[in-house]
Design a protein around this motif. Structure first.
Motif, PDB file in Angstrom:
ATOM      1  N   VAL A  79      36.415  42.389  37.634  1.00 54.57           N
ATOM      2  CA  VAL A  79      37.386  43.422  37.995  1.00 54.57           C
ATOM      3  C   VAL A  79      38.104  43.051  39.292  1.00 54.57           C
ATOM      4  N   ALA A  80      37.364  42.531  40.268  1.00 52.71           N
ATOM      5  CA  ALA A  80      37.977  42.157  41.546  1.00 52.71           C
ATOM      6  C   ALA A  80      39.014  41.053  41.351  1.00 52.71           C
ATOM      7  N   GLU A  81      38.706  40.066  40.509  1.00 50.38           N
ATOM      8  CA  GLU A  81      39.648  38.985  40.267  1.00 50.38           C
ATOM      9  C   GLU A  81      40.897  39.486  39.537  1.00 50.38           C
ATOM     10  N   ALA A  82      40.708  40.374  38.570  1.00 47.08           N
ATOM     11  CA  ALA A  82      41.853  40.924  37.850  1.00 47.08           C
ATOM     12  C   ALA A  82      42.718  41.772  38.776  1.00 47.08           C
ATOM     13  N   ARG A  83      42.086  42.545  39.645  1.00 45.76           N
ATOM     14  CA  ARG A  83      42.829  43.377  40.594  1.00 45.76           C
ATOM     15  C   ARG A  83      43.698  42.508  41.509  1.00 45.76           C
ATOM     16  N   ALA A  84      43.164  41.384  41.982  1.00 49.27           N
ATOM     17  CA  ALA A  84      43.908  40.509  42.885  1.00 49.27           C
ATOM     18  C   ALA A  84      45.202  40.021  42.245  1.00 49.27           C
ATOM     19  N   MET A  85      45.208  39.907  40.927  1.00 46.31           N
ATOM     20  CA  MET A  85      46.377  39.365  40.238  1.00 46.31           C
ATOM     21  C   MET A  85      47.473  40.400  40.008  1.00 46.31           C
ATOM     22  N   VAL A  86      47.200  41.681  40.240  1.00 44.46           N
ATOM     23  CA  VAL A  86      48.236  42.711  40.079  1.00 44.46           C
ATOM     24  C   VAL A  86      48.523  43.440  41.384  1.00 44.46           C
ATOM     25  N   THR A  87      47.847  43.054  42.459  1.00 48.19           N
ATOM     26  CA  THR A  87      47.983  43.779  43.728  1.00 48.19           C
ATOM     27  C   THR A  87      49.407  43.756  44.257  1.00 48.19           C
TER      28      THR A  87
ATOM     29  N   ILE B  30      38.869  47.009  21.824  1.00 49.34           N
ATOM     30  CA  ILE B  30      39.730  47.762  22.741  1.00 49.34           C
ATOM     31  C   ILE B  30      40.238  48.988  22.003  1.00 49.34           C
ATOM     32  N   THR B  31      40.154  50.137  22.656  1.00 47.87           N
ATOM     33  CA  THR B  31      40.675  51.379  22.106  1.00 47.87           C
ATOM     34  C   THR B  31      41.546  52.057  23.160  1.00 47.87           C
ATOM     35  N   VAL B  32      42.318  53.038  22.731  1.00 52.92           N
ATOM     36  CA  VAL B  32      43.202  53.743  23.661  1.00 52.92           C
ATOM     37  C   VAL B  32      43.193  55.230  23.352  1.00 52.92           C
ATOM     38  N   SER B  33      43.296  56.034  24.399  1.00 55.69           N
ATOM     39  CA  SER B  33      43.556  57.463  24.268  1.00 55.69           C
ATOM     40  C   SER B  33      44.616  57.797  25.304  1.00 55.69           C
ATOM     41  N   SER B  34      45.565  58.653  24.935  1.00 59.12           N
ATOM     42  CA  SER B  34      46.687  58.908  25.835  1.00 59.12           C
ATOM     43  C   SER B  34      47.316  60.255  25.550  1.00 59.12           C
ATOM     44  N   VAL B  35      47.856  60.854  26.601  1.00 58.79           N
ATOM     45  CA  VAL B  35      48.625  62.092  26.495  1.00 58.79           C
ATOM     46  C   VAL B  35      49.998  61.815  27.095  1.00 58.79           C
ATOM     47  N   PRO B  36      51.067  61.895  26.298  1.00 64.24           N
ATOM     48  CA  PRO B  36      52.401  61.621  26.832  1.00 64.24           C
ATOM     49  C   PRO B  36      52.689  62.446  28.082  1.00 64.24           C
TER      50      PRO B  36
ATOM     51  N   LEU C 164      41.640  42.061  31.120  1.00 66.98           N
ATOM     52  CA  LEU C 164      41.743  43.069  32.178  1.00 66.98           C
ATOM     53  C   LEU C 164      43.071  42.984  32.920  1.00 66.98           C
ATOM     54  N   VAL C 165      43.546  41.771  33.158  1.00 67.89           N
ATOM     55  CA  VAL C 165      44.846  41.614  33.834  1.00 67.89           C
ATOM     56  C   VAL C 165      45.945  42.237  32.982  1.00 67.89           C
ATOM     57  N   ASN C 166      45.897  42.015  31.673  1.00 73.90           N
ATOM     58  CA  ASN C 166      46.900  42.605  30.791  1.00 73.90           C
ATOM     59  C   ASN C 166      46.865  44.124  30.849  1.00 73.90           C
ATOM     60  N   LEU C 167      45.667  44.704  30.778  1.00 78.98           N
ATOM     61  CA  LEU C 167      45.549  46.162  30.798  1.00 78.98           C
ATOM     62  C   LEU C 167      45.992  46.736  32.146  1.00 78.98           C
ATOM     63  N   LEU C 168      45.608  46.070  33.243  1.00 83.10           N
ATOM     64  CA  LEU C 168      46.007  46.549  34.568  1.00 83.10           C
ATOM     65  C   LEU C 168      47.509  46.393  34.783  1.00 83.10           C
ATOM     66  N   ALA C 169      48.064  45.266  34.363  1.00 77.86           N
ATOM     67  CA  ALA C 169      49.503  45.044  34.526  1.00 77.86           C
ATOM     68  C   ALA C 169      50.308  46.079  33.747  1.00 77.86           C
ATOM     69  N   ASN C 170      49.864  46.402  32.529  1.00 80.94           N
ATOM     70  CA  ASN C 170      50.544  47.436  31.758  1.00 80.94           C
ATOM     71  C   ASN C 170      50.436  48.799  32.435  1.00 80.94           C
ATOM     72  N   ALA C 171      49.255  49.106  32.966  1.00 80.94           N
ATOM     73  CA  ALA C 171      49.068  50.386  33.642  1.00 80.94           C
ATOM     74  C   ALA C 171      50.006  50.513  34.835  1.00 80.94           C
ATOM     75  N   VAL C 172      50.126  49.436  35.615  1.00 81.76           N
ATOM     76  CA  VAL C 172      51.033  49.454  36.771  1.00 81.76           C
ATOM     77  C   VAL C 172      52.484  49.572  36.309  1.00 81.76           C
TER      78      VAL C 172
ATOM     79  N   GLY D 286      51.003  41.084  24.376  1.00 81.40           N
ATOM     80  CA  GLY D 286      49.862  41.204  25.284  1.00 81.40           C
ATOM     81  C   GLY D 286      48.692  41.987  24.724  1.00 81.40           C
ATOM     82  N   LEU D 287      48.952  43.186  24.207  1.00 87.26           N
ATOM     83  CA  LEU D 287      47.867  44.015  23.699  1.00 87.26           C
ATOM     84  C   LEU D 287      47.286  43.443  22.400  1.00 87.26           C
ATOM     85  N   ALA D 288      48.139  42.844  21.573  1.00 88.82           N
ATOM     86  CA  ALA D 288      47.649  42.227  20.335  1.00 88.82           C
ATOM     87  C   ALA D 288      46.671  41.107  20.666  1.00 88.82           C
ATOM     88  N   ILE D 289      47.034  40.284  21.644  1.00 88.23           N
ATOM     89  CA  ILE D 289      46.154  39.180  22.043  1.00 88.23           C
ATOM     90  C   ILE D 289      44.896  39.718  22.701  1.00 88.23           C
TER      91      ILE D 289
END
Length: 306
Positions: free
Chosen positions: A154-162, A279-285, A194-202, A264-267
Motif C-alpha cells: 500500500v505504501a509503494e502504491a500510495r507513493a506513485m499517486v501522491t 475485484i468487486t465494486v460498490s458505488s452510489v452516484p 492498487l496503483v490503478n485503483l488509487l489513480a482512478n479514485a484520485v 486499466g480495470l479489465a487488466i
C-alpha cells in the motif's frame, strides 16, 4: 373363442393406431413440423439429419469466431510490441532535450519537448496495457509469485499517486495500512492493481475530496483491501461493465478529459483472478465508490494459537 380373439386383436390394433397418431402429432408440434412415416423411422431420420446439419453449422461458426478472436489478439500483441521501441525513443530523446544534453533550449522549445514526452509516455503506457491484456487473454502471462507485506504494498502504491493527488487537491492521508499481513502474490502485479485503483479514485474525486484504504482478512485465507473515495460514483448499470476491456462509463469518460481507453480495470481484475483473487465494486452516484481487491494471504501471516 375365435370371435373373442378377433375382437381383442381389433381393439389392440385400434389402440396402436391411436398411439401412433398421437406420436406423429407430438413430433409435428415439437420438432418443427417434421413428418413421421407410418413406421416412424424416415421422419426421425430426417429430424436427426436436420439437427446434425445445424450442429455442424454452429461448430463451423464457433471455429470461425475462435480464429477471428485469436487473430485479433495476435494483432493487438504485435502492434503493442512494435510500438514500444519507437515510443521509447520518442520519450528518451525528449527527456534528453529537456535535460539539455546538447545545450540549453529556449523556453518555448522546452514546452514542446515536455508535451512530446507526455504524449509518448501516455502512448507507451497504452501499448504496455494492450500487451498485458492480450497476454492475459491468451494465457501466456507469466506471474512471479512472492511474499510481500500488505503495508509495504500500500505504501509503494500510495507513493506513485501522491504527486497527482497533491496537484488535484485530494486528501490521501487515509491511504495507509497498519497490520502484519503477508500476501502471497506477484508483488509487481499486485502493486499495479492498487496503483490503478488509487489513480482512478484520485481521478474521479473532486478537489477537496478524499481517498482512503480499508483492509480486513476473510476466513483466514484472503485479505480484502478496499480503495474508497468520495468521488462522483458509478451508476449501478455500469458497475459490472466497467471491468470490460475498452468500456468506459459515459459520466467517467468525460471527467477531466480522461485519456484512458478502458483497459486499466479489465487488466486489474484479470491480474487479481490470475493470483487467485477478485475485484468487486460498490458505488452510489454522487457519493463515491468502493473497489475491493481480494488477495491470498500467506499462511505465516496468520496468528498462531497461544
Amino acid at each position: 373363442m375365435d370371435i373373442r380373439i378377433s375382437v381383442q386383436r381389433i381393439r389392440r390394433k385400434g389402440r396402436g393406431e391411436a398411439l401412433k397418431q398421437s406420436f406423429e402429432q407430438r413430433m409435428r408440434d415439437g420438432a418443427g413440423g417434421v413428418p413421421v412415416s407410418a413406421h416412424g423411422s424416415p421422419g426421425i431420420n430426417a429430424l436427426v439429419a436436420s439437427l446434425q446439419r445445424r450442429n455442424e453449422a454452429l461448430s463451423s461458426a464457433l471455429a470461425r469466431a475462435h480464429r477471428a478472436e485469436q487473430a485479433r489478439l495476435a494483432f493487438l500483441a504485435m502492434v503493442s510490441h512494435e510500438l514500444r521501441t519507437p515510443l521509447s525513443a520518442v520519450t528518451g530523446f525528449s527527456d534528453a532535450a529537456l535535460r539539455a544534453v546538447r545545450g540549453p533550449l529556449p523556453e518555448p522549445y522546452r514546452e514542446y519537448f515536455a508535451a512530446i514526452r507526455g504524449v509518448g509516455e501516455h502512448l507507451q503506457s497504452l501499448a504496455d496495457d494492450l500487451l498485458d491484456l492480450t497476454r492475459l487473454e491468451v494465457g501466456s502471462f507469466a506471474l512471479e509469485p512472492g511474499i510481500i507485506a500488505a503495508e509495504r504494498l500500500v505504501a509503494e502504491a500510495r507513493a506513485m499517486v501522491t504527486s497527482t493527488a497533491e496537484r488535484d487537491g485530494i486528501n490521501i492521508a487515509a491511504v495507509a495500512l497498519a497490520g502484519e499481513w503477508l500476501l502471497r502474490v506477484d508483488p509487481m502485479r499486485a502493486r499495479q492493481i492498487l496503483v490503478n485503483l488509487l489513480a482512478n479514485a484520485v481521478k474521479f474525486t473532486p478537489r477537496d475530496g478524499a481517498v482512503g484504504i480499508d483492509a480486513a482478512p476473510i476466513a483466514g485465507q484472503f485479505l480484502a483491501i478496499t480503495v474508497w473515495d468520495t468521488g462522483i460514483g458509478i451508476a449501478i448499470e455500469e458497475q459490472e461493465r466497467i471491468f470490460d476491456a475498452f468500456h468506459q462509463a459515459p459520466d467517467r469518460a468525460a471527467r477531466r478529459g480522461d485519456k484512458g481507453v478502458g483497459l486499466g480495470l479489465a487488466i486489474a481484475r484479470q491480474l487479481a483472478r490470475a493470483m487467485g483473487g477478485e475485484i468487486t465494486v460498490s458505488s452510489v452516484p454522487g457519493k463515491g465508490s468502493r473497489f475491493t481487491v481480494r488477495l491470498p494471504l500467506e499462511s505465516t501471516s496468520l496468528p498462531t494459537a497461544a
